[in-house]
Scaffold this motif. Structure first.
Motif, PDB file in Angstrom:
ATOM      1  N   SER A 149       7.354  -8.500  -3.308  1.00  0.00           N
ATOM      2  CA  SER A 149       6.290  -7.560  -3.644  1.00  0.00           C
ATOM      3  C   SER A 149       6.778  -6.133  -3.412  1.00  0.00           C
ATOM      4  O   SER A 149       7.610  -5.880  -2.533  1.00  0.00           O
ATOM      5  CB  SER A 149       5.030  -7.825  -2.803  1.00  0.00           C
ATOM      6  OG  SER A 149       5.292  -7.638  -1.422  1.00  0.00           O
ATOM      7  N   ILE A 201       3.066  -4.519  -7.264  1.00  0.00           N
ATOM      8  CA  ILE A 201       3.473  -5.586  -8.160  1.00  0.00           C
ATOM      9  C   ILE A 201       4.131  -6.677  -7.333  1.00  0.00           C
ATOM     10  O   ILE A 201       4.632  -6.420  -6.226  1.00  0.00           O
ATOM     11  CB  ILE A 201       4.445  -5.093  -9.257  1.00  0.00           C
ATOM     12  CG1 ILE A 201       5.676  -4.450  -8.613  1.00  0.00           C
ATOM     13  CG2 ILE A 201       3.751  -4.128 -10.197  1.00  0.00           C
ATOM     14  CD1 ILE A 201       6.739  -4.040  -9.610  1.00  0.00           C
ATOM     15  N   ALA A 250      -0.223  -7.881 -10.354  1.00  0.00           N
ATOM     16  CA  ALA A 250      -0.116  -6.433 -10.300  1.00  0.00           C
ATOM     17  C   ALA A 250      -1.507  -5.835 -10.151  1.00  0.00           C
ATOM     18  O   ALA A 250      -2.500  -6.409 -10.628  1.00  0.00           O
ATOM     19  CB  ALA A 250       0.556  -5.886 -11.563  1.00  0.00           C
TER      20      ALA A 250
END
Length: 249
Positions: free
Chosen positions: A82, A91, A130
């Motif tokens: 991440s 994201i 996301a």
């Protein structure tokens, strides 16, 4: 150095001991490692065991009962990454592998339903997610998952996509979400469903402790089933009043 003081490596683990008079003793371990190369990046590796004893219903109740069932067991391996996009969003991606055996399913046998263990299986897939905040009013989030099943599992979709957005202005708040499901097996005959759902929720706080809300589900009025023989409702609209007795905001 900009990243001074970061705890770059975190390790955690656990062990559960499960004892059951029907199936005996089972060790259920889990181990996780997280690496933080920068303040905005996280890399995690997880390995864990899943275990479930048959329920009383599956063993002894109703026509499908089978007292000879074995526990469900599986090993799950997952790698995830991440990245935080400053203060605006993030994201991430996950890869996973699942190896298991003795999954309990209900099948037709001899003209009647019967709970049985369906043998070993290996599944793998990926997840992407996301979220992003454009300004003080608008934000959006989305996720996508793909599951490759060696043996199709009832209730588990092959693909799932979700896109949502939120608008907030003073006391007014709206959340909308569009979800597409593909390859959802709804029975042991491998019948699959593909459908798209649109849900919207709106609220308006007219007083510190009083909020009006309305919710619309399946606004596209799609006909679909998540389990064979149980059709889901078409478009549904609800509204109400929420009274909050907590402290004033």
């Amino acid at each position: 150095h900009a990243d001074a003081g970061i705890d770059r490596l975190t390790v955690n683990g656990g062990l559960r001991i499960d004892w059951h008079s029907h199936t005996g003793t089972e060790l259920v371990p889990q181990l996780g490692v997280a690496f933080h190369p920068t303040r905005n990046d996280d890399l995690k590796v997880i390995a864990g065991k899943g275990f479930r004893n048959p329920t009383i219903r599956e063993l002894y109740m109703f026509r499908s009962a089978n007292p000879t069932l074995h526990p469900e067991k599986m090993m799950n391996y997952e790698v995830s990454y991440s990245h935080r996009l400053s203060s605006h969003g993030s994201i991430g991606a996950n890869l996973f592998l699942i190896k298991g055996k003795n999954l309990i399913s209900t099948i037709m046998q001899g003209g009647r339903p019967l709970n049985v263990n369906t043998g070993s299986f290996t599944n793998h897939g990926l997840e992407l997610q996301a979220d992003y905040r454009f300004n003080t009013h608008w934000s959006a989030n989305g996720n996508f998952s793909y599951l490759h099943m060696e043996k199709p599992i009832v209730g588990a979709p092959q693909g799932k996509f979700y896109l949502g957005c939120q608008y907030r202005h003073r006391q007014f708040n709206v959340i909308a979400g569009l979800q597409h499901i593909s390859g959802l097996y709804i029975n042991d005959a491998k019948t699959d469903e593909n459908f798209t759902l649109l849900n919207v929720t709106a609220s308006y706080r007219i007083l510190p402790h009083l909020t009006l809300w309305a919710k619309g589900e399946n606004l596209l009025a799609v006909r679909y089933e998540t389990y064979s023989g149980f059709p889901m409702p078409k478009a549904t609209i609800m509204a109400g009043v929420k009274i909050d007795f907590g402290n004033e905001r």
